[in-house]
Write an enzyme that holds these catalytic residues in place. Structure first.
Site, PDB file in Angstrom:
ATOM      1  N   HIS A  97     -37.586-102.257  57.348  1.00  0.00           N
ATOM      2  CA  HIS A  97     -36.708-101.213  57.903  1.00  0.00           C
ATOM      3  C   HIS A  97     -35.638-100.757  56.909  1.00  0.00           C
ATOM      4  O   HIS A  97     -34.959 -99.760  57.155  1.00  0.00           O
ATOM      5  CB  HIS A  97     -36.009-101.710  59.178  1.00  0.00           C
ATOM      6  CG  HIS A  97     -36.928-101.914  60.337  1.00  0.00           C
ATOM      7  ND1 HIS A  97     -37.810-100.943  60.777  1.00  0.00           N
ATOM      8  CD2 HIS A  97     -37.107-102.984  61.162  1.00  0.00           C
ATOM      9  CE1 HIS A  97     -38.486-101.414  61.815  1.00  0.00           C
ATOM     10  NE2 HIS A  97     -38.086-102.643  62.065  1.00  0.00           N
ATOM     11  N   ASP A 134     -46.833-104.735  61.258  1.00  0.00           N
ATOM     12  CA  ASP A 134     -45.729-105.108  62.144  1.00  0.00           C
ATOM     13  C   ASP A 134     -45.712-104.152  63.337  1.00  0.00           C
ATOM     14  O   ASP A 134     -46.115-102.996  63.222  1.00  0.00           O
ATOM     15  CB  ASP A 134     -44.415-104.993  61.364  1.00  0.00           C
ATOM     16  CG  ASP A 134     -43.220-105.578  62.092  1.00  0.00           C
ATOM     17  OD1 ASP A 134     -42.811-106.693  61.754  1.00  0.00           O
ATOM     18  OD2 ASP A 134     -42.668-104.897  62.986  1.00  0.00           O
ATOM     19  N   HIS A 136     -43.235-102.785  64.717  1.00  0.00           N
ATOM     20  CA  HIS A 136     -42.252-101.727  64.513  1.00  0.00           C
ATOM     21  C   HIS A 136     -42.612-100.944  63.252  1.00  0.00           C
ATOM     22  O   HIS A 136     -43.086-101.515  62.270  1.00  0.00           O
ATOM     23  CB  HIS A 136     -40.846-102.316  64.354  1.00  0.00           C
ATOM     24  CG  HIS A 136     -40.416-103.160  65.522  1.00  0.00           C
ATOM     25  ND1 HIS A 136     -40.554-104.546  65.525  1.00  0.00           N
ATOM     26  CD2 HIS A 136     -39.878-102.826  66.713  1.00  0.00           C
ATOM     27  CE1 HIS A 136     -40.103-105.014  66.678  1.00  0.00           C
ATOM     28  NE2 HIS A 136     -39.700-103.990  67.422  1.00  0.00           N
ATOM     29  N   ASP A 218     -45.388-109.426  65.324  1.00  0.00           N
ATOM     30  CA  ASP A 218     -44.758-109.150  66.615  1.00  0.00           C
ATOM     31  C   ASP A 218     -45.577-108.201  67.485  1.00  0.00           C
ATOM     32  O   ASP A 218     -45.140-107.838  68.582  1.00  0.00           O
ATOM     33  CB  ASP A 218     -43.324-108.630  66.443  1.00  0.00           C
ATOM     34  CG  ASP A 218     -43.166-107.679  65.279  1.00  0.00           C
ATOM     35  OD1 ASP A 218     -44.186-107.284  64.661  1.00  0.00           O
ATOM     36  OD2 ASP A 218     -42.016-107.318  64.963  1.00  0.00           O
TER      37      ASP A 218
END
Length: 281
Positions: A97, A134, A136, A218
Site C-alpha cells: 500500500h 493479497d 487488498h 488474507d
C-alpha cells in the site's frame, strides 16, 4: 529446486497496538509452521539490513528519514538473485500500500517495488513483474510503476474493499497495470478464472526476467478483514502457475514477499502450502 527463506528477528520488534491485526504473532505463526520436518531442506538466511540507498530506489530521502525517525525500522531486505532459484521473504510490516511518499494500510516501505528496482539496478534485469494476490489492492505498487513500461503489476483483490483502487480500467500509461478484481463471496474458482483468463496470459506476453510475488494470504476464507474464500490448495495452485511463468522467461526466478494475512491459522497453513510449492514446483 532450492528455496531460500529470509527473515529477521527485528521484524518482531515492530509493535502495533493491542488488538491490531498486523501483529508480531503473524511471523511467529509462520516460523512455527515452517519448523515442520518437510521444510528441513529450506536454506534459511537472516535478512541483512537494507541500505537506505536501496529504499531510495522507490521512496524519496525525506520520506525515508521521516519513517526512520518515527521508528527504527529493520528487516528491509537486500535480495541477491544468485543465492537460490527462488525465495520467500517472511518480513513485516507489509508494503504494497505504500505509495512513493505516503505510508498506508499498515505499510511503511514498498518491499516488492524496491525488490523490482533492485533487481533491475543490480542484476541487469530488464523486465520485472509483480503479481499481487493479497485481498487488498496494492495501490502503492500501482502508483510507483504507473508510468513504467519495464515493470508489470498484476493484482487480484476484493472490490469494493480498502483502499478502493484496482478497477479493471486502471491500466497504467503503457498498459502494464493488470487488475482482475473479485467480489465478496468469491472463492477458488473465481480466483483461478481471474488468473487464467486475465493475468497469466498478460504475464506470458510480457515475458518478465524476474517474478516478484506480493504474497498476501488474507483472501483466505478464515481471514477477518475480507470476504473471499480461498483455501490452502488455491495458494498451491497459483504458486505453481507463477513458477511456470518464471520458468518460461525468467530462468525460474521467483522472489515472494509476505504481505497480508491476519488469521494466524489461515496464514500459517497458507504460507506452508506456498513455500512447499516453491520448493517442489
Amino acid at each position: 529446486m532450492s528455496t531460500l527463506l529470509l527473515s529477521h528477528p527485528a521484524c518482531l520488534n515492530h509493535l502495533t497496538p493491542s488488538g491490531h491485526p498486523e501483529r508480531p504473532d503473524r511471523l511467529r505463526a509462520i516460523e512455527q509452521a515452517l519448523e515442520d520436518e518437510k521444510f528441513q531442506s529450506l536454506a534459511r538466511v537472516e535478512a541483512p539490513r537494507g541500505p537506505l540507498d536501496i529504499i531510495a530506489l522507490c521512496h524519496p530521502a525525506d520520506y525515508i528519514e521521516a519513517i526512520r525517525d518515527a521508528s527504527p525500522a529493520e528487516g528491509l531486505v537486500r535480495l541477491d538473485a544468485d543465492t537460490a532459484s527462488n525465495a520467500f521473504v517472511a518480513t513485516r510490516p507489509p508494503g504494497h500500500h505504500t505509495e512513493t511518499a505516503r505510508p498506508m494500510g499498515f505499510c511503511l516501505f514498498n518491499n516488492a517495488a524496491i525488490a523490482a528496482r533492485y533487481a533491475q539496478k543490480t542484476h541487469g534485469i530488464e523486465r520485472a513483474a509483480i503479481v499481487d494476490f493479497d485481498v487488498h489492492h496494492g495501490n502503492g505498487s500501482q502508483d510507483i510503476f504507473w508510468s513504467d513500461k519495464s515493470v508489470m503489476y498484476c493484482s487480484t483483490h476484493e472490490m469494493p474493499l480498502y483502499p478502493g483502487t484496482g478497477a479493471v480500467g486502471e491500466r497504467g500509461e503503457f498498459n502494464t497495470i493488470v487488475n482482475a478484481p473479485l467480489s465478496a463471496g468469491d472463492g477458488g474458482s473465481e480466483f483461478k478464472e481471474a488468473f487464467e483468463s486475465v493475468i497469466l496470459p498478460r504475464l506470458l506476453e510480457f515475458k518478465p526476467d524476474i517474478l516478484i510475488v506480493s504474497a498476501g494470504f488474507d483472501a483466505h476464507t478464515r481471514d477477518p478483514l475480507a470476504n473471499l474464500n480461498l483455501v490452502e490448495a488455491d495458494y498451491t495452485w497459483v504458486t505453481k502457475k507463477l513458477m511456470d511463468v518464471a520458468d518460461a522467461s525468467a530462468k525460474g526466478r521467483v522472489v515472494s514477499l509476505l504481505e497480508g494475512g491476519y488469521d494466524l491459522q489461515g496464514l500459517s497453513r497458507s504460507v506452508a502450502a506456498h513455500v512447499t510449492a516453491l520448493m517442489h514446483g
